[in-house]
Design an enzyme around this catalytic site. Structure first.
Site, short mmCIF file in Angstrom:
data_model
loop_
_atom_site.label_atom_id
_atom_site.label_comp_id
_atom_site.label_asym_id
_atom_site.label_seq_id
_atom_site.Cartn_x
_atom_site.Cartn_y
_atom_site.Cartn_z
N CYS A 1 0.83 -1.21 0.00
CA CYS A 1 0.00 0.00 0.00
C CYS A 1 0.87 1.26 0.00
CB CYS A 1 -0.91 0.01 1.21
SG CYS A 1 -1.88 1.51 1.31
N GLY B 1 -1.41 -7.64 -11.78
CA GLY B 1 -1.33 -6.35 -12.41
C GLY B 1 -1.86 -6.34 -13.83
#
Ligand SMILES: Cc1cc2nc3c(=O)[nH]c(=O)nc-3n(C[C@H](O)[C@H](O)[C@H](O)COP(=O)(O)O)c2cc1C
Length: 370
Positions: free
Chosen positions: A102, A204
């Site tokens: 994060c 991704g």
């Protein structure tokens, strides 16, 4: 069969955590469509969980159909992370994932999220405490590193393997990259090659079954985790599983199927969050479904103010009528209004319409910098 520690999974495809979105209704909607086994919650603050903060408890809300489930924790205090993992184990959660990716300042400032990628031994020590405390698998989710000059993921993955982590999920971008640029498949490969036997799951921009296949082939990763692609196409897990098994692409869902699934998602939102809150939350979800409806401005304009199920039914009925102007005699969208799947950043595009799109949208919300 895919193994994460003692956990035997039926799929090597995973749902990536999307804070604000990967709640129980979304997970159930995806599970009902098939192809997904281990799903995860949004990130949850370990301390808030230990304090039984109602918001944290809502984030881990689950049901028997929502299995196996991983809860993603963030935090930097070893005792809190350990105790939160123990608590999750005691209530039957299947595995604990640790957020190390994060980039949000609030999370990094206290040493959590991607800051964990910068302090390898401290992070390994924290993880060791968790692994030793619980029997359920402990996994870690990271980016490739803080920036291009610090691609620490391979070293971190090795350090975590040494302390007993059961799998690594790696988003092929750096913290500095945010969501821009191409997913770095070589970077994911470097992580998969660095570890001894640990399953590395690539992540991704996977928006199609073909992109998942390319990611597996070019990185040598053991599985693929999908976030925004699941929003864009909730069938992606089933379609990808079928494609990987047979080489055949299943047909695209019809407009009617898309409406059925969207409505099911809203019904589950209402069951879990109540009508008012569920409808409010659905305002940011419905436009994702609409991305594949063809012309949908009329739908989006109204759905972003949704406040009841009755209103939803009315919006849908009037949208279906409005959309008729874009259909041919067989009730199919006229070719010029059809929208194909998004092409992943790392795929060569052969579709002209996909080539004009620069990337998969990042949902708005408090964590849009993820
Ligand atoms: C809105 C949003 C929220 C996210 N929340 C989390 C999170 O809570 N924990 C986490 O590890 N990653 C989070 N991510 C990152 C995703 O899990 C994933 O790594 C990233 O979106 C790339 O995968 P994708 O292209 O399949 O979406 C978030 C991403 C977005 C766009």
């Amino acid at each position: 069969m895919f193994r994460i520690g003692a956990l035997e999974l039926k799929s090597r495809l995973f749902l990536s955590p999307l804070a604000g979105y990967t709640n129980l209704p979304f997970r159930l909607t995806l599970r009902e469509l098939g192809g997904l086994d281990l799903a995860t919650t949004d990130l949850v603050n370990a301390r808030s969980l230990l304090e039984k903060n109602p918001k944290a408890l809502k984030l881990i809300e689950t049901s028997p159909a929502d299995r196996p489930l991983a809860v993603q924790l963030f935090g930097s205090v070893p005792e809190e992370m350990r105790d939160a993992a123990l608590y999750l184990e005691s209530i039957g959660i299947s595995s604990v994932d640790i957020n190390m990716g994060c980039p949000v300042r609030k999370v990094c400032r206290v040493g959590g999220g991607s800051a964990m990628m910068t302090e390898l031994s401290k992070t390994a020590e924290l993880v060791k405490g968790m692994v030793e405390a619980v029997k359920i698998p402990v996994t870690a989710k990271m980016r490739l590193g803080w920036d291009d000059a610090n691609l620490t993921a391979p070293d971190l993955a090795c350090a975590l393997e040494d302390v007993g982590v059961a799998a690594i999920f790696v988003h092929g971008r750096t913290r500095e990259q945010g969501f821009s640029g191409t997913v770095n498949l070589d970077g994911i490969r470097a992580v998969a090659e660095a570890v001894r036997a640990l399953p590395v799951v690539g992540n991704g921009d996977v928006t199609t079954p073909q992109a998942a296949e390319v990611m597996l082939a070019r990185t040598g990763c053991a599985g693929v985790s999908i976030g925004r692609g699941a929003f864009y196409n909730p069938w992606i897990f089933r379609h990808t599983a079928e494609y990987l098994a047979t080489g055949q692409l299943p047909p695209e869902p019809t407009f009617t199927q898309r409406l059925e699934v969207m409505t099911r998602h809203l019904d589950l939102m209402i069951q879990v969050f109540g009508e008012e809150h569920g409808c409010r939350m659905f305002r940011k979800v419905a436009p994702w479904y609409a991305k594949r409806f063809g012309p949908a401005n009329e739908f989006n304009r109204r759905i972003v103010r949704l406040s009841s199920k009755a209103e939803y039914d009315e919006i849908l009925a009037s949208y279906v009528k409005w959309r008729e102007q874009f259909l041919d005699g067989n009730g199919e969208l006229l070719p010029r209004f059809r929208i194909g799947p998004l092409t992943a950043s790392f795929m060569e595009s052969s579709q002209p319409e996909a080539a004009t799109r620069t990337g998969i949208p990042v949902p708005k919300g408090p964590v849009e910098v993820w």
